[in-house]
Design a protein around this motif. Structure first.
Motif, PDB file in Angstrom:
ATOM      1  N   GLU A  38       0.858  -1.144  -0.065  1.00 18.52           N
ATOM      2  CA  GLU A  38      -0.027  -0.082   0.020  1.00 18.52           C
ATOM      3  C   GLU A  38       0.791   1.301  -0.050  1.00 18.52           C
ATOM      4  OE1 GLU A  38      -3.876  -1.768   2.041  1.00 18.52           O
ATOM      5  OE2 GLU A  38      -2.748  -0.223   3.319  1.00 18.52           O
ATOM      6  N   ILE A  39       1.782   1.211   0.868  1.00 23.05           N
ATOM      7  CA  ILE A  39       2.808   2.525   0.948  1.00 23.05           C
ATOM      8  C   ILE A  39       3.453   2.733  -0.600  1.00 23.05           C
ATOM      9  CG2 ILE A  39       4.927   3.487   2.084  1.00 23.05           C
ATOM     10  CD1 ILE A  39       4.114   1.855   4.621  1.00 23.05           C
ATOM     11  N   ILE A  40       3.997   1.614  -0.995  1.00 24.94           N
ATOM     12  CA  ILE A  40       4.868   1.615  -2.347  1.00 24.94           C
ATOM     13  C   ILE A  40       3.681   2.053  -3.519  1.00 24.94           C
ATOM     14  CG2 ILE A  40       5.690   0.041  -4.181  1.00 24.94           C
ATOM     15  CD1 ILE A  40       6.687  -1.761  -1.883  1.00 24.94           C
TER      16      ILE A  40
ATOM     17  N   GLY B 127      14.158   5.590  -3.665  1.00 24.67           N
ATOM     18  CA  GLY B 127      13.434   4.616  -2.847  1.00 24.67           C
ATOM     19  C   GLY B 127      12.014   4.992  -2.623  1.00 24.67           C
ATOM     20  N   PHE B 128      10.888   4.168  -2.519  1.00 27.38           N
ATOM     21  CA  PHE B 128       9.823   4.470  -2.231  1.00 27.38           C
ATOM     22  C   PHE B 128       9.069   3.864  -1.222  1.00 27.38           C
ATOM     23  CE2 PHE B 128       9.020   1.528  -5.464  1.00 27.38           C
ATOM     24  CZ  PHE B 128       9.951   1.914  -6.605  1.00 27.38           C
ATOM     25  N   GLY B 129       9.521   2.958  -0.631  1.00 24.31           N
ATOM     26  CA  GLY B 129       9.086   2.372   0.469  1.00 24.31           C
ATOM     27  C   GLY B 129       8.681   2.768   1.697  1.00 24.31           C
TER      28      GLY B 129
ATOM     29  N   MET C  58       8.055   9.468   1.822  1.00 27.21           N
ATOM     30  CA  MET C  58       8.661   9.704   0.525  1.00 27.21           C
ATOM     31  C   MET C  58       8.161  10.813   0.055  1.00 27.21           C
ATOM     32  SD  MET C  58       8.733   8.552  -3.203  1.00 27.21           S
ATOM     33  CE  MET C  58       7.115   9.531  -3.233  1.00 27.21           C
ATOM     34  N   PRO C  59       6.743  11.335   0.112  1.00 35.53           N
ATOM     35  CA  PRO C  59       6.277  12.479  -0.464  1.00 35.53           C
ATOM     36  C   PRO C  59       7.093  13.665  -0.016  1.00 35.53           C
ATOM     37  CG  PRO C  59       4.392  10.925  -0.020  1.00 35.53           C
ATOM     38  CD  PRO C  59       5.780  10.421   0.782  1.00 35.53           C
ATOM     39  N   VAL C  60       7.162  13.551   1.239  1.00 39.05           N
ATOM     40  CA  VAL C  60       7.961  14.792   1.764  1.00 39.05           C
ATOM     41  C   VAL C  60       9.394  15.018   1.059  1.00 39.05           C
ATOM     42  CG1 VAL C  60       8.754  15.798   4.061  1.00 39.05           C
ATOM     43  CG2 VAL C  60       6.492  14.836   3.986  1.00 39.05           C
ATOM     44  N   CYS C  61      10.123  13.937   1.204  1.00 42.26           N
ATOM     45  CA  CYS C  61      11.452  13.742   0.551  1.00 42.26           C
ATOM     46  C   CYS C  61      11.465  14.365  -0.844  1.00 42.26           C
ATOM     47  CB  CYS C  61      12.032  12.570   0.659  1.00 42.26           C
ATOM     48  SG  CYS C  61      12.095  11.695   2.106  1.00 42.26           S
TER      49      CYS C  61
END
Ligand code: PLP
Length: 384
Positions: free
Chosen positions: A278-280, A350-352, A356-359
């Motif tokens: 789901e996160i990915i 990386g997107f796990g 990730m959206p903030v980065c």
């Protein structure tokens, strides 16, 4: 033993615990021990009763029994538990390969998958994924490069760093070639179970090939790398015995609390995989939009599985300098392809992780402020 520096791990050791915005991690968002213990009643009490003596060298029997459920044809005797996938790779290469041998390894790759073999004196042929063709592997190359001395084919699907997964047909072709020439397949499957479409999941090599050695573990698909629990699974008793003997010189046995927690993780695999996927999936939706917006700058080939991809940069810059400038100025950590010895045009993203959206926002700020890219019309138009 002489071994080259592990470039990726040295670069990580510099930034992983200093940079505030990690945008190239390969491990999915992890868990607190507390969260894991909440999966079942009484687990906290059970953990307190774990005996802190030495553990069974082959690995806790209950853990190995649980792990067999990840495979079709594997029983607990076919499994050797390690302190991390890295130990499994290190031991396999040391027992299966020696000076004068030859092995073929997918490339680019997590460096130990070919470097440890090279440190034994084994000659390596790099089987390169073709960026121009969605990172596809050419089976003809494999056939053409088999030698009398070829002892191992080294695979890693889902692949670090591209997120590539070969087709089942191609995997079975590799198995046929290996069987015909009596070659062992060493298959690093630590990202297996993170396929975005279940039909893309490959069978474990240890299930489809009698001389196949599969590496699985808690570090990636299970999001529990801090446990340092992984395993090798194979029906080749000779290899497993030799690996067990070698382990007496590395870690002897595994951490008892880690094995306890790994059992919890493996028992609750469906829940953990679902949450990771789901996160990915949420992150990938955002990344697809991002890379579409910046398609003049980046070459984005969406991955098929896992937590990482390997976009290319179209503008004419040094990717390592770019990544260092980005982390220095914005605290956003990306991994340049130089750390894979794979040219100077790609980077691992990386997107796990949940943040990730903030980065990515910080990364976008950097792009927009950077003279290097958007504001320099000459550079921005320079295609590689
Ligand atoms: C393909 C691959 N194999 C093995 C490892 C090492 O795993 P572990 O952390 O379990 O030692 C990694 C870590 O990034 C990896 O990407």
């Amino acid at each position: 033993m002489q071994i080259e520096e592990f470039k990726l791990e040295r670069f990580f050791s510099k930034y992983e615990f200093k940079a505030p915005h990690l945008l190239c991690s390969s491990d999915p968002e992890s868990f607190l021990i507390e969260e894991l213990l909440s999966f079942e009643p009484n687990l906290s009490e059970d953990l307190k009763k774990v005996w802190l003596g030495y553990t069974e060298t082959q690995g806790n029997l209950e853990l190995r029994e649980c792990v067999t459920k990840l495979y079709e044809t594997i029983n607990p005797e076919n499994i050797l538990v390690h302190s991390g996938g890295e130990e499994g790779i290190f031991i396999f290469m040391n027992v299966a390969l020696k000076s004068g041998d030859h092995a073929i390894a997918m490339f680019p790759a997590y460096q130990s998958l070919y470097e440890v073999a090279q440190s034994t004196g084994c000659e390596i042929t790099k089987w390169e994924l073709n960026e121009k063709n969605n990172w596809e592997l050419d089976i003809e190359f494999l056939k053409a490069n088999i030698k009398k001395t070829t002892k191992a084919i080294i695979l890693n699907c889902p692949h670090n760093p591209t997120g590539y997964v070969m087709s089942k047909e191609k995997l079975m072709q590799v198995v046929d070639i290996a069987r015909k020439h009596n070659i062992v397949i060493f298959s690093d499957e630590v990202y297996r179970f993170l396929e975005y479409r279940s039909e893309d999941r490959l069978p474990a090599v240890c299930d489809v090939y009698e001389n196949g050695v599969s590496v699985g573990g808690m570090s990636k698909a299970f999001a529990l790398p801090g446990l340092r629990i992984c395993w090798t699974a194979t029906k080749n008793k000779e290899i497993l015995n030799q690996m067990a003997k070698f382990k007496d010189y590395t870690t002897i046995c595994n951490s008892a609390p880690s094995e306890f927690l790994a059992i919890v993780g493996v028992k609750h695999k469906e829940r953990i995989f679902k949450r990771n996927l789901e996160i990915i999936s949420n992150n990938l939706k955002i990344l697809n939009i991002f890379f579409d917006k910046y398609k003049d700058i980046f070459n984005w080939q969406p991955p098929k599985a896992g937590t990482i991809a390997f976009p290319g940069i179209k503008v004419n810059i040094d990717i390592e300098k770019f990544c260092i400038d980005l982390v220095d100025k914005k605290g956003v950590f990306l991994l340049p392809s130089t750390k894979y010895d794979f040219g100077n045009r790609n980077f691992r993203i990386g997107f796990g992780r949940k943040n990730m959206p903030v980065c990515l926002i910080r990364f976008e700020e950097y792009l927009n402020q950077s003279n290097l890219l958007l504001k320099d019309p000459v550079l921005a138009k320079t295609e590689s």
